[in-house]
Enzyme design. Structure first.
Site, short mmCIF file in Angstrom:
data_model
loop_
_atom_site.label_atom_id
_atom_site.label_comp_id
_atom_site.label_asym_id
_atom_site.label_seq_id
_atom_site.Cartn_x
_atom_site.Cartn_y
_atom_site.Cartn_z
N LYS A 85 0.88 -1.18 0.00
CA LYS A 85 0.00 0.00 0.00
C LYS A 85 0.91 1.23 0.00
O LYS A 85 1.92 1.25 0.71
CB LYS A 85 -0.89 -0.02 1.25
CG LYS A 85 -1.91 1.12 1.31
CD LYS A 85 -2.81 1.01 2.55
CE LYS A 85 -3.85 2.13 2.61
NZ LYS A 85 -4.74 2.03 3.78
N SER A 99 -10.19 0.26 7.17
CA SER A 99 -9.57 0.40 5.85
C SER A 99 -8.94 -0.87 5.27
O SER A 99 -8.57 -0.89 4.10
CB SER A 99 -8.50 1.49 5.88
OG SER A 99 -9.10 2.75 5.87
N SER A 127 -9.78 2.57 2.99
CA SER A 127 -8.84 3.25 2.13
C SER A 127 -7.90 2.33 1.37
O SER A 127 -7.30 2.75 0.38
CB SER A 127 -8.01 4.22 2.98
OG SER A 127 -7.18 3.49 3.87
#
Lengths: 95, 479, 489
Positions: C76, C175, C151
């Site tokens: 990420k 997330s 997210s």
């Protein structure tokens, strides 16, 4: 608690955020709705409740007083917007 | 109207650690810009602080030295404001739960009249970097080497009533932090600096006046000057019908004036909250006990001992104990002088201090070791040399002309002449050469004794033992 | 090749069925082929990946390899990667080549894993739809007109579309779990303090926690073995012995006590999702579990408390983005204030600015007690609710998200930002309490995946993975691949 344009401008300055002047009213109404939303918290009495500092209620761990880092100035300053003679440059600071 | 000055000091003492408070970067002074700023000090995205163990011990040591309350838990908080020398946009400090609570220390401005100054709190925080205002194409340069250096901020109660008291307090704290070895006290390098909160009120009034905060005071002399200036300014403002604005003012030592710092004024909503990257610090009873073991004799106790056990005057004891290294020097010197206290104190506070002052040296930089000076004192005491000759020997040792008092006395032949046969011959010589003065003496003008002694000293280059000379002269002249 | 689990890939690499370089080229090829439509990667690190793969192949040849040597993965874009752009989905860090590695990155590197690239996310991880990214929205592989959640939407979409075997995620209020649910994959947010936060760009420090996003629970356990562990660079890291998170995958669930919080199954819950969750719970009964209704009375307060604590912490965490030492700097700043206000005003997106302002307000003089302190007290109440619940049950189950993936723009166009916040209703309380939580695929509604959330007691990750693994042995929801991404290459 609802926020007006002046409140928003004061907060934006505190947070050093330039806002689009045409958007400030809309921002004020959005922030007000968030504030109103979080004020649901007032429904519960929390008198005497110990606030959480760490989810596991741990205490600080400390490190030995040893120098472990070496000079990496050039590496770190490679990503800096503006430097000279090893210094970071900013617009003139007036004290 | 008669005004009363009310003063409180916030002293920042840089803690003498090897590494920074929250990172492993070096705290050594004077490195090239930004070469001692690691990713944590620079506040790069994603970095996290880890507390230096030594910093906690040092703060606790200070707390014990001022008899302060030390709670089991203390908390680091973020003080949020934007400034280019503050890389993260917040300073990690302490707010609601400082590591050191209420304590006190006693100061003395007039001898025998101690004043107790309360110390509200002392808290740990990280120092900011430095802004360099030399011209970089109209810009300011930022050096973050100092960012993250551990500071102990020591906040006093508004207990002082004159600039002299403020200076005495500052000197006292300076003395304590150096005694306990937590700060090098170097004011020129900014290791020990202070802000002063200044207000005035009509004498007799209970309520405090509006205060201003004076920043950037970096010497004992400037504390007094800055406060004097600011008190005069406040009196002028009030007496001409104005009001004092609560604000931060900068002391400009070059111009000897204070001026408002507009840049700091608006940033007063610091939005403190507990730093979620750091957990509460626990001060265990075990840690308290351990640190207490390491506490040295503190300045007040040492002064008292010097007065009582060594029979020194309060004045001498005060001078000698203000600085731990000076007091250590004195004690070593005294031992080398076979426990002579009086002559040793006179020489340390007199000749040595004057010589150090003249060359702007600290006691640690003294060319004379305590043992060397102690031997010199011993030679005065055992009459090997006179006080006058001792000054010559001192100068020679200071200049590095020999490595001990004895070797210089020997090499320069400064040993006092104590052989009575030799001295009698000298006395006879002077008596024979000055019949007029002998006449005067015998006619009752005993003052001319000094003349004879002077002549003999002159002839011997000061080496004759003055006590013996006096005795021989008297015997011969009175005969 | 893309349907193999981590242990299958590892075996194939050891048996020289293919090399790490071949495997890496295969996934790089899939990214080239599919990611234009998905937008799940911000940066693809092809050269670095191939170099890492070649190094891994040498290790394998030398017989020095570990369980994950040579296996491709994606980070990420919130984890700092030395020498590689680390944007956090923001214009602010569009030019930020991180000068150091996050602890998690160090760990995956030293395990010999191959980094394919950095995945897209909501700007500074603030969002539940992945639409706040400076690099544009990520599309859900199950329906390109829908969001992947956020997210960690890029990681979820990339794993679901088989562009990478595994990816890392971070979870502040859901997330990892919510995008895992919306994309039909497995994700676990460990107990706060399990995975180091060093080098993970902070959103809300007291809530953020990294974790793996994978297709199976077994893969999640293997990845967690690499990612987790005490880190002396993170003061909030929990100091304990490393454990093997896969050790109890195969334990029987006979006698497992499942708690179903009545607050998670109120009339507000979409009935289609409710029936998927019911079916999953029935499956667990078949596996020997017993069911008990429990109550988490303060659930309703978790979102208000979360939307005070997270913005307050982020408003401070993001202050370092000031245009001085790294990141975006506005053109020709007139003075210092102008430098700050314009750099930040121009480079932060609307949602980030809103949260910074809410946070600054909540912490400002006179409001601290009413907002931040109050929220931290409510946090205690929420933790106490869970503590009570776990005295009765082994695991808590419910939906991960109140809905399946919504259409792009459906929530973000709404002028009231709080409507998006309600998407986090089942997930934020887990972060507030610091508990481990997990989402696994449990069914579909109208062709869109639905996730089942498992919440465990502190440090019960191995137990959660066991519970998830047993479900995945009995069902095949985790093996479903979105149409259009099934073919080899």
């Amino acid at each position: 608690m609802s926020l007006d344009k002046k409140d928003v401008e004061a907060i934006a300055h505190l947070a050093r955020l330039e806002l689009d002047p045409s958007n400030i009213d809309e921002t004020a109404s959005q922030l007000s709705s968030i504030i109103e939303f979080v004020e649901q918290m007032n429904a519960v009495d929390t008198t005497g409740v110990q606030p959480v500092a760490h989810p596991l209620d741990l205490i600080a761990r400390t490190r030995e007083d040893q120098v472990t880092e070496s000079n990496q100035r050039d590496h770190f300053q490679a990503v800096a917007p503006e430097t000279q003679d090893g210094l970071y440059l900013v617009p003139k600071v007036i004290e | 109207m008669e005004w009363e000055t009310v003063l409180g000091l916030e002293i920042h003492a840089q803690l003498a650690t090897n590494s920074k408070i929250f990172s492993g970067a070096s705290t050594a002074y004077g490195a090239e810009p930004n070469t001692q700023a690691c990713e944590v000090d620079l506040g790069l995205p994603g970095v996290l602080p880890v507390l230096n163990k030594e910093v906690v011990r040092m703060a606790v040591k200070f707390g014990l030295a001022i008899d302060a309350q030390i709670d089991e838990f203390s908390v680091f908080a973020r003080k949020n404001y934007f400034y280019p020398d503050l890389p993260k946009g917040y300073q990690i400090s302490q707010f609601e739960k400082p590591i050191i609570g209420l304590g006190f220390t006693d100061i003395e401005v007039e001898e025998g009249k101690p004043i107790r100054v309360g110390i509200t709190r002392a808290h740990l925080e990280e120092d900011a970097g430095k802004s360099l205002h030399e011209d970089y194409q109209g810009m300011t340069g930022i050096d973050l080497n100092r960012a993250g250096t551990p500071l102990l901020e020591i906040v006093s109660e508004p207990d002082m009533r004159s600039p002299q008291e403020a200076v005495a307090y500052m000197k006292k704290i300076h003395s304590i932090v150096r005694y306990i070895g937590i700060c090098d006290g170097n004011m020129a390098e900014g290791s020990f600096r202070c802000d002063a909160n200044v207000s005035i009120r009509p004498k007799g009034q209970e309520e405090l006046g509006t205060r201003t905060e004076l920043k950037n005071i970096n010497s004992f002399k400037n504390v007094e000057k800055a406060i004097n200036y600011e008190v005069e300014r406040q009196i002028d403002v009030l007496e001409s019908g104005g009001t004092i604005t609560q604000e931060t003012r900068l002391y400009d030592a070059d111009k000897d004036e204070t001026r408002s710092m507009r840049s700091k004024e608006e940033a007063n909503d610091y939005r403190y909250f507990p730093d979620p990257d750091l957990l509460p610090v626990q001060i265990s009873q075990k840690l308290l006990d351990e640190v207490r073991q390491t506490l040295p004799e503190l300045p007040d106790a040492r002064k008292q001992r010097f007065i009582e056990a060594l029979a020194l005057s309060a004045y001498d004891a005060g001078l000698l104990t203000a600085d731990r290294e000076l007091a250590d020097y004195f004690e070593t010197c005294m031992k080398a002088a076979e426990n002579d206290t009086k002559i040793t104190a006179n020489w340390v506070n007199g000749e040595l201090s004057a010589a150090l002052n003249k060359e702007n040296k600290s006691i640690a930089e003294s060319p004379l070791s305590a043992k060397q000076l102690g031997q010199l004192v011993l030679r005065i005491k055992d009459n090997t040399i006179s006080g006058k000759i001792a000054k010559q020997v001192f100068a020679a040792l200071w200049a590095g002309e020999g490595d001990s008092a004895d070797s210089i006395i020997e090499a320069k032949g400064l040993k006092q002449m104590s052989d009575s046969g030799e001295l009698e011959a000298l006395v006879d010589e002077v008596i024979n050469a000055n019949p007029g003065q002998v006449e005067q003496y015998r006619a009752g003008k005993t003052k001319v004794m000094g003349f004879f002694v002077g002549q003999i000293m002159k002839n011997t280059g000061g080496k004759a033992n003055p006590g013996q000379i006096n005795q021989i002269l008297k015997t011969k002249l009175d005969a | 090749m893309h349907n193999k689990t981590l242990s299958e890939l590892s075996t194939a690499l050891q048996n020289k069925e293919f090399s790490s370089e071949e495997l890496t080229r295969y996934f790089l090829g899939r990214i080239k082929q599919h990611d234009q439509s998905l937008n799940s990667f911000i940066t693809v690190t092809e050269d670095l990946a191939l170099a890492q793969a070649q190094a891994a192949d040498q290790q394998i040849a030398a017989g020095e390899s570990g369980a994950l040597t040579g296996i491709p993965m994606a980070q990420k874009d919130i984890f700092c990667t030395n020498g590689v752009k680390t944007s956090c989905g923001s214009k602010m860090l569009d030019n930020f080549i991180a000068p150091y590695d996050a602890t998690v990155v160090k760990k995956t590197n030293s395990a010999g894993m191959v980094m394919l690239g950095k995945t897209n996310l909501d700007e500074f991880a603030m969002g539940s739809t992945n639409e706040t990214s400076f690099y544009g929205a990520v599309k859900n592989p199950w329906d390109l007109n829908r969001v992947p959640g956020g997210s960690s939407g890029g990681s979820a979409a990339a794993v679901a579309a088989r562009l990478t075997p595994v990816a890392t995620g971070t979870d502040t209020g859901g997330s990892i779990r919510q995008p895992a649910s919306l994309c039909g994959i497995t994700g676990i947010k460990p107990t706060y303090g399990t995975v180091s936060r060093f080098g993970m760009i902070a959103f809300a420090s007291s809530l953020d926690q990294g974790g793996p996003m994978t297709r199976t629970a077994e893969d999640a356990g293997i990845m967690l073995n690499v990612m987790a562990g005490f880190d002396e660079k993170d003061s909030t890291s929990y100091e304990k012995e490393n454990e093997d998170y896969t050790r109890s995958l195969n334990d029987s669930l006979d006698g497992l006590k499942i708690g179903l919080p009545k607050e998670y199954f109120s009339s507000d819950l979409n009935p289609d999702i409710a029936s998927v969750i019911d079916a999953a719970v029935k499956e667990y009964e078949k596996l020997g579990a017993t069911i008990k209704e429990i109550s988490l009375p303060n659930t309703g307060l978790s979102i208000p408390a979360y939307y005070v604590i997270a913005p307050a912490e982020c408003s401070s965490n993001l202050s370092r983005m000031d245009g001085v030492r790294f990141g975006y700097r506005c053109e020709d700043p007139k003075n210092l204030d102008d430098l700050y206000s314009r750099s930040r005003g121009e480079a932060f997106g609307e949602e980030v600015k809103r949260r910074i302002m809410i946070g600054a307000y909540a912490l400002s003089a006179g409001y601290y007690d009413a907002y931040y302190l109050k929220a931290q007290q409510i946090r205690r109440l929420i933790s106490e609710d869970f503590k009570t619940a776990f005295s009765d049950v082994d695991v808590i189950m419910g939906p991960t998200s109140p809905s399946t993936a919504f259409k792009l723009g459906e929530l973000s166009d709404d002028n009231d930002p709080t409507s998006m916040y309600l998407e986090d209703i089942y997930t934020t309380s887990v972060n507030l309490a610091g508990l481990p939580g997990m989402s696994i695929p449990a069914g579909q509604v109208n062709g869109m995946p639905v996730g089942l959330q498992l919440i465990g007691n502190y440090f019960q990750e191995a137990k959660l993975l066991n519970i998830a693994h047993q479900f995945q042995q009995a069902t095949d929801w985790h093996q479903q691949t979105p149409a259009g991404f099934k073919e080899e290459h």
